[in-house]
Write a protein that holds these residues in place. Structure first.
Motif, mmCIF file in Angstrom:
data_model
loop_
_atom_site.group_PDB
_atom_site.id
_atom_site.type_symbol
_atom_site.label_atom_id
_atom_site.label_comp_id
_atom_site.label_asym_id
_atom_site.label_seq_id
_atom_site.Cartn_x
_atom_site.Cartn_y
_atom_site.Cartn_z
ATOM 1 N N GLY A 534 58.730 11.359 -5.716
ATOM 2 C CA GLY A 534 57.711 11.585 -4.707
ATOM 3 C C GLY A 534 56.305 11.308 -5.186
ATOM 4 N N GLU A 535 56.162 10.645 -6.339
ATOM 5 C CA GLU A 535 54.845 10.312 -6.882
ATOM 6 C C GLU A 535 54.478 8.894 -6.450
ATOM 7 N N LYS A 536 53.937 8.774 -5.260
ATOM 8 C CA LYS A 536 53.729 7.474 -4.636
ATOM 9 C C LYS A 536 52.752 6.590 -5.399
ATOM 10 N N ASP A 537 51.656 7.154 -5.852
ATOM 11 C CA ASP A 537 50.656 6.331 -6.542
ATOM 12 C C ASP A 537 51.254 5.680 -7.783
ATOM 13 N N LYS A 538 51.994 6.449 -8.564
ATOM 14 C CA LYS A 538 52.633 5.912 -9.760
ATOM 15 C C LYS A 538 53.698 4.877 -9.388
ATOM 16 N N ALA A 539 54.428 5.143 -8.294
ATOM 17 C CA ALA A 539 55.457 4.202 -7.860
ATOM 18 C C ALA A 539 54.832 2.852 -7.521
ATOM 19 N N PHE A 540 53.729 2.857 -6.768
ATOM 20 C CA PHE A 540 53.084 1.592 -6.402
ATOM 21 C C PHE A 540 52.444 0.910 -7.610
ATOM 22 N N GLU A 541 51.965 1.698 -8.553
ATOM 23 C CA GLU A 541 51.403 1.121 -9.768
ATOM 24 C C GLU A 541 52.455 0.301 -10.512
ATOM 25 N N TRP A 542 53.665 0.868 -10.619
ATOM 26 C CA TRP A 542 54.736 0.156 -11.333
ATOM 27 C C TRP A 542 55.355 -0.961 -10.497
ATOM 28 N N LEU A 543 55.345 -0.817 -9.174
ATOM 29 C CA LEU A 543 55.804 -1.923 -8.325
ATOM 30 C C LEU A 543 54.894 -3.135 -8.485
ATOM 31 N N GLN A 544 53.602 -2.873 -8.603
ATOM 32 C CA GLN A 544 52.661 -3.984 -8.797
ATOM 33 C C GLN A 544 52.883 -4.641 -10.165
ATOM 34 N N ILE A 545 53.157 -3.834 -11.179
ATOM 35 C CA ILE A 545 53.467 -4.395 -12.502
ATOM 36 C C ILE A 545 54.717 -5.267 -12.421
ATOM 37 N N ALA A 546 55.747 -4.768 -11.740
ATOM 38 C CA ALA A 546 56.990 -5.532 -11.593
ATOM 39 C C ALA A 546 56.737 -6.842 -10.860
ATOM 40 N N PHE A 547 55.933 -6.787 -9.816
ATOM 41 C CA PHE A 547 55.609 -7.995 -9.050
ATOM 42 C C PHE A 547 54.859 -9.000 -9.918
ATOM 43 N N ARG A 564 62.684 4.496 0.228
ATOM 44 C CA ARG A 564 62.469 4.876 1.628
ATOM 45 C C ARG A 564 61.197 5.689 1.833
ATOM 46 N N GLY A 565 60.868 6.521 0.870
ATOM 47 C CA GLY A 565 59.677 7.357 1.011
ATOM 48 C C GLY A 565 58.375 6.593 0.947
ATOM 49 N N LEU A 566 58.449 5.283 0.617
ATOM 50 C CA LEU A 566 57.226 4.482 0.502
ATOM 51 C C LEU A 566 56.989 3.572 1.705
ATOM 52 N N ARG A 567 57.955 3.452 2.567
ATOM 53 C CA ARG A 567 57.922 2.384 3.566
ATOM 54 C C ARG A 567 56.844 2.557 4.632
ATOM 55 N N ASP A 568 56.391 3.772 4.854
ATOM 56 C CA ASP A 568 55.331 3.975 5.852
ATOM 57 C C ASP A 568 53.942 3.772 5.277
ATOM 58 N N ASP A 569 53.869 3.526 3.973
ATOM 59 C CA ASP A 569 52.587 3.354 3.305
ATOM 60 C C ASP A 569 52.117 1.910 3.447
ATOM 61 N N ARG A 571 50.445 0.179 1.474
ATOM 62 C CA ARG A 571 50.597 -0.556 0.211
ATOM 63 C C ARG A 571 51.976 -1.205 0.117
ATOM 64 N N TYR A 572 52.975 -0.527 0.656
ATOM 65 C CA TYR A 572 54.329 -1.095 0.683
ATOM 66 C C TYR A 572 54.368 -2.350 1.559
ATOM 67 N N LYS A 573 53.772 -2.253 2.727
ATOM 68 C CA LYS A 573 53.775 -3.388 3.656
ATOM 69 C C LYS A 573 52.984 -4.565 3.088
ATOM 70 N N ASN A 574 51.889 -4.271 2.398
ATOM 71 C CA ASN A 574 51.090 -5.347 1.795
ATOM 72 C C ASN A 574 51.862 -6.044 0.675
ATOM 73 N N LEU A 575 52.568 -5.264 -0.135
ATOM 74 C CA LEU A 575 53.340 -5.843 -1.238
ATOM 75 C C LEU A 575 54.497 -6.683 -0.698
ATOM 76 N N LEU A 576 55.112 -6.200 0.364
ATOM 77 C CA LEU A 576 56.210 -6.949 0.981
ATOM 78 C C LEU A 576 55.700 -8.269 1.541
ATOM 79 N N ALA A 577 54.515 -8.251 2.125
ATOM 80 C CA ALA A 577 53.911 -9.481 2.655
ATOM 81 C C ALA A 577 53.598 -10.461 1.528
ATOM 82 N N LYS A 578 53.112 -9.953 0.400
ATOM 83 C CA LYS A 578 52.814 -10.815 -0.753
ATOM 84 C C LYS A 578 54.096 -11.436 -1.322
#
Length: 585
Positions: A534-547, A564-569, A571-578
């Motif tokens: 449930g630590e969204k900021d850290k999750a997106f930080e590492w998703l960006q590293i992975a990308f 699933r817990g990130l999909r309404d954010d 940042r998730y939609k922007n990363l998916l678009a990228k």
């Protein structure tokens, strides 16, 4: 005794009643035996025995009814019962027996008819699993006297699988499943049932100097009867002609049509140089062992094959796959992937109609270059060129899954399993597809099947852990994670399991261990753990590293249930678009 008196006596002695009751109850017993026993997998001879005993018991029951009478004091001879002073009571129990037995018999009969009707699709599935025009090529036995020649007999077996896969209307089992029976001595019927085929091709290979003798035998799997045996004595340079002869003999026996052009060796990307072919077979032998050390050995042999024959398309295609895996396993992606890209393009340029070449290029375009539409197109072309090619089917199922087309991905994954039912890759991919589709029970079963097939393979407990995590079952997740043979994936799975267990201290320690030792190769998995925590900021930080690091785990972004817990954010939609997966916007 007059006939009228005889029939009256039969009636007085309740023989008619016993006959009717026995017939009803006997029919009920037969219905249970014929309808229920097969479902419980009770042998047919027991069913037949029950029917015979019911038939034999009928006259015995009539004799007993004539000779004995059931009284309140028990069973007595009829003469003794008749001598009793008490009047004969009007027993109505037999009526209840007849009525209840009749209702049960009719119920079981119609239940059997109903379940048989409902089982028809399942039966047809079994029938399609064992179609009349289907074959498995068992590994040809090496009789050269030198164990080092095993690569040659194994290679010839695989090339026969590929040649037979070009036969129109013939189901051909893939290498992974056929080679499961290399060192086993099982009856043809058992092998046929496990692989879902009606025929088996087996034989021996004797290679000496520049000569080879191949004995091929086509067997009916149901009864083990030999359909034909052929012996081929040839020079090694004629090996491709021998493969063609065997394929045509199988086609004639099974009354199916051989596809393709007259120049099939060229279509298969095969060389004219015997030494090049020999080097390729040795490379392929190591490639199939599926570990980093053997991938490197395989590349060395493929290098030799291509040096001897620069137009060896099949060697180029397989070397491309090897470089792809080496890049993933070592973390040195770009140097290895550049070579993979070059080899795949070269293979297609040499042999545009070679399924392996198209599959290699599709893999590179999708997984390495992230050119998703082009990669999907190439993989579809590979399947068109060789519908039974397990690599093309497996990779196509993965690609479709990443695009979020879950129903289509499941159909494709199940088809891959049908073509190669004992393949750990096909079973593992089916588990992943079912998991992402939310079919947790089926996903868990497929994942356990894959682990059973190859217990030591990396990430063999990954999907079992994720299923348990999605169920909130911390104990099972922890148990499965501890069984994971790969050290890197074990760290990832333990971090998930400890979080679900609710032990915060253990969960923090497991995550710290994962980050310290897996940040270069498991950035996406670290993001998944943070998402579950449930630590969204850290999750997106590492998703960006992975990308940014081109981590191929990022390709599951659209369908990953752990995110699933990130999909309404946003940042998730922007990363998916990228990322730019087709149809994800």
């Amino acid at each position: 005794m007059k006939s009228d008196n005889f029939f009256a006596e039969l009636k007085r002695r309740n023989v008619y009643k016993v006959a009717v009751a026995y017939a009803i109850v006997g029919w009920l017993v037969v219905q249970i035996a014929t309808q229920v026993f097969p479902f419980l997998e009770i042998p047919n001879w027991i069913v037949r025995l029950v029917i015979v005993l019911v038939a034999i018991g009928f006259p015995i029951a009539l004799v007993i009814a004539w000779a004995f009478e059931l009284t309140p004091e028990g069973l007595k001879r009829t003469e003794v019962a008749d001598a009793a002073i008490a009047p004969r009571s009007s027993h109505r129990a037999w009526i209840y027996v007849v009525v209840i037995g009749g209702i049960l018999s009719i119920g079981v009969f119609f239940l059997g008819r109903y379940t048989a009707g409902n089982a028809t699709p399942r039966h047809s599935e079994a029938a399609t699993a064992t179609p009349q025009k289907s074959i498995a090529v068992l590994p040809l036995l090496n009789e050269s006297g030198d164990p080092h020649d095993e690569y040659f007999s194994d290679g010839l077996s695989e090339e026969l699988i590929a040649a037979l896969a070009q036969i129109n209307g013939l189901k051909v089992i893939g290498r992974s499943s056929s080679f499961r029976f290399k060192d086993r001595h099982e009856e043809p019927k058992a092998i046929g049932e496990k692989l879902g085929v009606s025929t088996l091709l087996e034989g021996t290979v004797r290679k000496q100097d520049d000569r080879v003798r191949i004995v091929a035998e086509l067997i009916n799997a149901a009864d083990g009867i030999e359909l034909w045996t052929r012996t081929f004595d040839r020079e090694l340079k004629d090996i491709f002609a021998v493969q063609e002869e065997i394929a045509r003999a199988v086609a004639e026996s099974l009354k199916v049509t051989l596809l393709g052009s007259q120049d099939r060796p060229a279509q298969r990307g095969a060389p004219s140089n015997v030494e090049a072919h020999n080097a390729y077979l040795q490379g392929h032998f190591h490639f199939q062992r599926r570990n980093l050390e053997d991938y490197r050995k395989a590349v060395g042999y493929f290098d030799q094959a291509i040096q001897l024959d620069p137009d060896y398309a099949l060697a180029c295609a397989e070397r491309s796959e090897a470089w792809t895996f080496i890049g993933d396993l070592t973390g040195q992606r770009e140097p290895a992937w550049s070579k993979a890209r070059s080899d795949a393009e070269r293979a297609v340029a040499i042999a545009p109609a070679l399924a392996e070449a198209r599959a290699a290029l599709g893999w590179v375009r999708f997984f390495v270059d992230w050119k998703f539409t082009e990669g999907l197109s190439e993989l579809k072309r590979a399947k068109e060129f060789s519908p039974s090619n397990p690599t093309a089917n497996d990779l196509l199922a993965r690609v479709i899954l990443y695009l979020g087309r879950l129903d289509e991905a499941e159909r494709q994954a199940r088809h891959a399993v049908e073509l190669d039912p004992l393949s750990v890759i096909a079973q593992g991919n089916l588990a992943r597809v079912l998991l992402f589709a939310g079919k947790l029970d089926e996903a868990d079963a497929a994942a356990r099947k894959a682990a059973e097939l190859q217990p030591t393979s990396a990430s063999s407990h990954r999907w079992q852990v994720v299923v348990a995590v999605l169920r909130g079952d911390g104990a099972t997740a922890l148990r499965e994670a501890q069984l994971e043979p790969d050290e890197g994936y074990r760290r990832f799975e333990l971090a998930l399991a400890q979080q679900i267990q609710g032990d915060r201290q253990a969960a923090d320690a497991a995550l710290a261990d994962l980050i310290a030792n897996g940040r270069d190769q498991l950035a996406y998995q670290i993001a998944e753990v943070y998402a579950v925590r449930g630590e969204k900021d850290k999750a997106f930080e590492w998703l960006q590293i992975a990308f940014d690091e081109h981590d191929t785990g990022t390709l599951t972004l659209l369908v990953d249930p752990l995110l699933r817990g990130l999909r309404d954010d946003s940042r998730y939609k922007n990363l998916l678009a990228k990322l730019g997966l087709p149809g994800s916007s």
